[in-house]
Design a protein around this motif. Sequence first.
Motif, PDB file in Angstrom:
ATOM      1  N   VAL A 184       0.843  -1.204   0.000  1.00 14.96           N
ATOM      2  CA  VAL A 184       0.000   0.000   0.000  1.00 14.96           C
ATOM      3  C   VAL A 184       0.875   1.251   0.000  1.00 14.96           C
ATOM      4  O   VAL A 184       0.590   2.229  -0.715  1.00 14.96           O
ATOM      5  N   GLU A 185       1.977   1.227   0.775  1.00 16.88           N
ATOM      6  CA  GLU A 185       2.855   2.387   0.847  1.00 16.88           C
ATOM      7  C   GLU A 185       3.491   2.688  -0.514  1.00 16.88           C
ATOM      8  O   GLU A 185       3.569   3.848  -0.929  1.00 16.88           O
ATOM      9  N   SER A 186       3.948   1.644  -1.225  1.00 15.04           N
ATOM     10  CA  SER A 186       4.606   1.869  -2.516  1.00 15.04           C
ATOM     11  C   SER A 186       3.629   2.393  -3.558  1.00 15.04           C
ATOM     12  O   SER A 186       3.943   3.319  -4.319  1.00 15.04           O
ATOM     13  N   TYR A 187       2.434   1.796  -3.612  1.00 11.57           N
ATOM     14  CA  TYR A 187       1.480   2.257  -4.620  1.00 11.57           C
ATOM     15  C   TYR A 187       1.007   3.676  -4.315  1.00 11.57           C
ATOM     16  O   TYR A 187       0.782   4.477  -5.228  1.00 11.57           O
ATOM     17  N   TRP A 188       0.896   4.015  -3.042  1.00 15.74           N
ATOM     18  CA  TRP A 188       0.524   5.383  -2.660  1.00 15.74           C
ATOM     19  C   TRP A 188       1.592   6.367  -3.123  1.00 15.74           C
ATOM     20  O   TRP A 188       1.285   7.449  -3.635  1.00 15.74           O
ATOM     21  N   LYS A 189       2.886   5.995  -2.970  1.00 12.84           N
ATOM     22  CA  LYS A 189       3.968   6.877  -3.425  1.00 12.84           C
ATOM     23  C   LYS A 189       3.943   7.020  -4.942  1.00 12.84           C
ATOM     24  O   LYS A 189       4.286   8.089  -5.475  1.00 12.84           O
ATOM     25  N   ALA A 190       3.560   5.938  -5.641  1.00 15.19           N
ATOM     26  CA  ALA A 190       3.428   6.049  -7.096  1.00 15.19           C
ATOM     27  C   ALA A 190       2.283   6.988  -7.460  1.00 15.19           C
ATOM     28  O   ALA A 190       2.391   7.777  -8.415  1.00 15.19           O
ATOM     29  N   GLN A 191       1.176   6.926  -6.727  1.00 13.69           N
ATOM     30  CA  GLN A 191       0.061   7.832  -6.984  1.00 13.69           C
ATOM     31  C   GLN A 191       0.436   9.283  -6.693  1.00 13.69           C
ATOM     32  O   GLN A 191      -0.024  10.203  -7.369  1.00 13.69           O
ATOM     33  N   GLU A 192       1.304   9.473  -5.679  1.00 18.24           N
ATOM     34  CA  GLU A 192       1.726  10.821  -5.304  1.00 18.24           C
ATOM     35  C   GLU A 192       2.809  11.368  -6.219  1.00 18.24           C
ATOM     36  O   GLU A 192       3.154  12.542  -6.152  1.00 18.24           O
ATOM     37  N   GLY A 193       3.405  10.484  -7.052  1.00 19.66           N
ATOM     38  CA  GLY A 193       4.444  10.934  -7.977  1.00 19.66           C
ATOM     39  C   GLY A 193       5.857  10.741  -7.482  1.00 19.66           C
ATOM     40  O   GLY A 193       6.816  11.082  -8.191  1.00 19.66           O
ATOM     41  N   THR A 194       6.025  10.194  -6.282  1.00 23.30           N
ATOM     42  CA  THR A 194       7.379   9.939  -5.772  1.00 23.30           C
ATOM     43  C   THR A 194       8.036   8.815  -6.555  1.00 23.30           C
ATOM     44  O   THR A 194       9.248   8.854  -6.808  1.00 23.30           O
ATOM     45  N   TYR A 195       7.269   7.786  -6.901  1.00 24.41           N
ATOM     46  CA  TYR A 195       7.748   6.684  -7.727  1.00 24.41           C
ATOM     47  C   TYR A 195       7.149   6.812  -9.129  1.00 24.41           C
ATOM     48  O   TYR A 195       6.057   7.373  -9.297  1.00 24.41           O
ATOM     49  N   HIS A 196       7.859   6.277 -10.135  1.00 20.33           N
ATOM     50  CA  HIS A 196       7.335   6.214 -11.498  1.00 20.33           C
ATOM     51  C   HIS A 196       6.580   4.889 -11.661  1.00 20.33           C
ATOM     52  O   HIS A 196       7.165   3.813 -11.477  1.00 20.33           O
ATOM     53  N   LEU A 197       5.325   4.942 -11.978  1.00 22.49           N
ATOM     54  CA  LEU A 197       4.495   3.742 -12.105  1.00 22.49           C
ATOM     55  C   LEU A 197       4.565   3.203 -13.531  1.00 22.49           C
ATOM     56  O   LEU A 197       4.271   3.919 -14.497  1.00 22.49           O
ATOM     57  N   LEU A 198       4.960   1.930 -13.651  1.00 23.26           N
ATOM     58  CA  LEU A 198       4.974   1.221 -14.937  1.00 23.26           C
ATOM     59  C   LEU A 198       4.020   0.040 -14.807  1.00 23.26           C
ATOM     60  O   LEU A 198       4.186  -0.786 -13.900  1.00 23.26           O
ATOM     61  N   THR A 199       3.040  -0.052 -15.680  1.00 20.93           N
ATOM     62  CA  THR A 199       1.980  -1.043 -15.534  1.00 20.93           C
ATOM     63  C   THR A 199       2.075  -2.103 -16.625  1.00 20.93           C
ATOM     64  O   THR A 199       2.232  -1.789 -17.808  1.00 20.93           O
ATOM     65  N   LEU A 200       1.981  -3.380 -16.209  1.00 20.64           N
ATOM     66  CA  LEU A 200       1.881  -4.513 -17.132  1.00 20.64           C
ATOM     67  C   LEU A 200       0.539  -5.190 -16.844  1.00 20.64           C
ATOM     68  O   LEU A 200       0.453  -6.090 -16.004  1.00 20.64           O
ATOM     69  N   PRO A 201      -0.534  -4.775 -17.521  1.00 21.63           N
ATOM     70  CA  PRO A 201      -1.881  -5.190 -17.115  1.00 21.63           C
ATOM     71  C   PRO A 201      -2.307  -6.571 -17.609  1.00 21.63           C
ATOM     72  O   PRO A 201      -3.369  -7.044 -17.223  1.00 21.63           O
ATOM     73  N   ARG A 202      -1.529  -7.208 -18.512  1.00 17.49           N
ATOM     74  CA  ARG A 202      -1.972  -8.511 -19.023  1.00 17.49           C
ATOM     75  C   ARG A 202      -0.800  -9.474 -19.086  1.00 17.49           C
ATOM     76  O   ARG A 202       0.361  -9.076 -19.120  1.00 17.49           O
ATOM     77  N   ARG A 203      -1.160 -10.760 -19.096  1.00 18.90           N
ATOM     78  CA  ARG A 203      -0.143 -11.804 -19.166  1.00 18.90           C
ATOM     79  C   ARG A 203       0.475 -11.859 -20.553  1.00 18.90           C
ATOM     80  O   ARG A 203      -0.166 -11.483 -21.539  1.00 18.90           O
ATOM     81  N   ILE A 204       1.714 -12.343 -20.611  1.00 18.39           N
ATOM     82  CA  ILE A 204       2.377 -12.489 -21.906  1.00 18.39           C
ATOM     83  C   ILE A 204       1.667 -13.569 -22.714  1.00 18.39           C
ATOM     84  O   ILE A 204       1.022 -14.466 -22.169  1.00 18.39           O
ATOM     85  N   GLN A 205       1.798 -13.471 -24.030  1.00 16.47           N
ATOM     86  CA  GLN A 205       1.157 -14.389 -24.975  1.00 16.47           C
ATOM     87  C   GLN A 205      -0.362 -14.390 -24.812  1.00 16.47           C
ATOM     88  O   GLN A 205      -1.041 -15.353 -25.165  1.00 16.47           O
ATOM     89  N   ASP A 206      -0.892 -13.291 -24.248  1.00 20.14           N
ATOM     90  CA  ASP A 206      -2.338 -13.111 -24.090  1.00 20.14           C
ATOM     91  C   ASP A 206      -3.010 -14.256 -23.339  1.00 20.14           C
ATOM     92  O   ASP A 206      -4.173 -14.580 -23.595  1.00 20.14           O
ATOM     93  N   ARG A 207      -2.267 -14.881 -22.434  1.00 19.49           N
ATOM     94  CA  ARG A 207      -2.908 -15.904 -21.606  1.00 19.49           C
ATOM     95  C   ARG A 207      -3.833 -15.237 -20.607  1.00 19.49           C
ATOM     96  O   ARG A 207      -3.464 -14.263 -19.947  1.00 19.49           O
ATOM     97  N   PRO A 208      -5.054 -15.769 -20.447  1.00 23.49           N
ATOM     98  CA  PRO A 208      -5.994 -15.125 -19.520  1.00 23.49           C
ATOM     99  C   PRO A 208      -5.611 -15.401 -18.072  1.00 23.49           C
ATOM    100  O   PRO A 208      -4.954 -16.397 -17.758  1.00 23.49           O
ATOM    101  N   LEU A 209      -6.008 -14.484 -17.193  1.00 24.03           N
ATOM    102  CA  LEU A 209      -5.854 -14.735 -15.763  1.00 24.03           C
ATOM    103  C   LEU A 209      -6.763 -15.889 -15.366  1.00 24.03           C
ATOM    104  O   LEU A 209      -7.810 -16.121 -15.988  1.00 24.03           O
TER     105      LEU A 209
END
Length: 816
Positions: A435-460
């Motif tokens: 929670v602390e790390s994601y909050w810092k990313a929301q505040e701009g202290t950290y740079h947020l890089l998102t990987l929202p899907r699995r490789i080779q389009d495998r479903p969750l």
Amino acid sequence: MSANLPDLAVRYALVLLEAPNSPLPLPYEIPEHLQEAVQFGVRVAVPLGRRRVVPGFVVGFCDRSPVPARTIRSVLTPEPLFDEAMWSLAQWVADRYLCTPQEALRCAIPPAALGRLRRRIRLQAEPLLAVLDDDLRRAVELVRRGASEGALRRAFRARGEEILRALREAGWVRHEPDAHLPEAPTERVLRLAVPPEQAQEVVERWRRRAPRRAGLLERLLRSGEVPRTGVRADLVRDLVRAGLVVEERRPLHRDPFPRTYQEVAAPVTLTPEQETALGAIREALRGRRHAVFLIFGVTGSGKTEVYLQAAEEAIRSGRQVLVLVPEISLTPQTVARFAARFGERVAVLHSRLGAVERLDAWRRIRDGTCTVVIGPRSAVFAPLRNLGLVVVDEEHEASYKQEEQVPRYDAREVALERARRAASPILLGSATPSVESYWKAQEGTYHLLTLPRRIQDRPLPTVRVVDMRTEQGVLSVTLLRAMRAHLEAGDQVLLYLNRRGYAAFLLCRDCGEVPRCRRCDVAFTYHLHSRTLRCHYCGRALRAPSRCSRCGGVRFRPFGPGTQRVEEEVRAHFPDLTVARADRDTMQRRGAHERLIADLQAGRIRVLVGTQIIAKGLDLPGVGLVGVVAADVALSLPDFRAAERTFQQLTQAAGRAGRGDRPGEVLIQTYRPDHPAIRAAAHHDYLAFFEAEIASRQVHRYPPYTSLVSVIVAGRTPLGAERAACAFAEAATRTTTAADDLASGRSTEDPEVLGPSPAPLHRLRGWYRWQVVVRSVEPDRARERVREALRACWGLPLRPPRGVRVVVDVDPVEML
């Protein structure tokens, strides 16, 4: 003035004594014969008091001393154990986590590098040998040649102690510490002593009349050298005498993790999201600037490939890479992936290596032979001199926090500081960020890089929640049906339960008595195979009772299933399948983690039952079903992070399913199906969990909105512990800086002192524990308030009264 080698004008070394009650370095004169040996970071022996000689570390130099200085006696280590950068980091750790510099520095030095301290006896004055009797004259000669006290006792047998006493009382000898350092491991090898052409001629002549000697020469011609082990002694002797072969010793670098995993060596094609993330990281690497990247990627989204290609970029620029993993169990697979790309340039550092193995790896890292270092939290202190990239995988894990020893550092925070000092980027990766790390990313202290899907389009994987209020037994009917279907389809099954043993406790069915540990005041865990009751806090073990100590009854019932119980249930339902268990009880032996992963990858294990060891980071394409046997274990703990841990454990366990070609499935058994953490995990919805959790943290003033410092005061008696805790709480509550607070406009209610109160685990390992928590919106103010209160009560370094222990935990992860 400070340097690795003292200048000719430098007369004094600043020595940090290893004694914890000496927090500041003291000046000592450098004798002329030690001018070259006394370097920054070496361990030396120095006098302290009238007769004592103690070890210490050289942490600086000066050309004059403000006080009369004594002389360094000897140098205990031939090589520096740390450099100025590591000493500076140790000072930061000491200030950040309220420990002594000695305690912080110990984290950076492998124990084997210090050697084993022995007391040596040295001549202090030259006696007139003519007036001595024969035994004393002989003893003086032995001391002059470097004999130890033990050697003198053995030489004179019955008179040994009398001789030693006479030498001491006459003032002819003194005692000094001496470090016995382990020898670097070596192996004997055979090499050709003649040119290859000459050896080939000999082979042709001997092929018929001496085929074994000719065969050994042929092996040497092919490979250049042959290990001496396994070669017949007479063959070696004959070839050495003939001048054809030489036998040599060379350093032996043992690989702590055999490369038994099939990993892809070449970089793979990246997804657009991976390319975007890697582009931002490469920009920071090429600009040699510090930046914190939080890589928020669902399980199986390819975070490791981003790490690998970022590491390649750092290595191409001539810099080194540090990779932290939360558990030793994850190290083999991570090592295999990095070794497939970087070969022998990968080094491993962790506490389960042998002492000499760890020292060997530490030296290769320090000397720059290795460019990638992998390990759990202790590896954050690796002696990397040209750090270019830091990776913290599964950054949310609580195991990055040292909970057992001082200093109680957080390896993630130390890694952030190392990266900042090295002007290098740091990657924090997780599918469930703290929670602390994601909050810092929301505040701009950290740079947020998102990987929202699995490789080779495998479903969750699809997730189903099983309401155990309508089920019977340990494994629900729903879970058993799903297991049977997946096993018949050829899948592997993982069953996750974060509780080892057979049952959480044993209960007398006649009176309700539960056997409890007298030293820890917690219920014993029942282990069926050994028929024992074990305390998982202090390690105490008893034979399981046949009669109740309270009522004499003989009817006992185990409650709260553990991994042993689940394993037994699986074997009963699937007797023909290979079932394995992975928990702390089964993973103690060296190499157990590697063998387990190899067996899983080879398909030799069909069902694996385990604790959180199996829920972190493992990439097993054959797993089709993950069953969470009891999702409620952590929810009822008296800890504000209980919901966060539950969500993380469920999401991480679920992420092991469906990494192959077939879609995966997850079943979560729970008695609280409507809990927000369980609902969010079932829908793979981190953002929903985060929004609810961060709102609760703000209302209740928990991190990240405040910083906490927990002080546990423990005593041998309940009254002694309570009095000491009350004294500390009063000192912490005292407003020593009221004028400064009013002048700056800050509230005198910050920092806020909570307690004292009995700790949730009130009695642990025979000690009664009280807890005081200091909370502040400013981390520095919380630490400073605790530091001042500690100094007022017991001084710094801490000297609490006899029978009292004090443990300071800055930014605690566990509140028990």
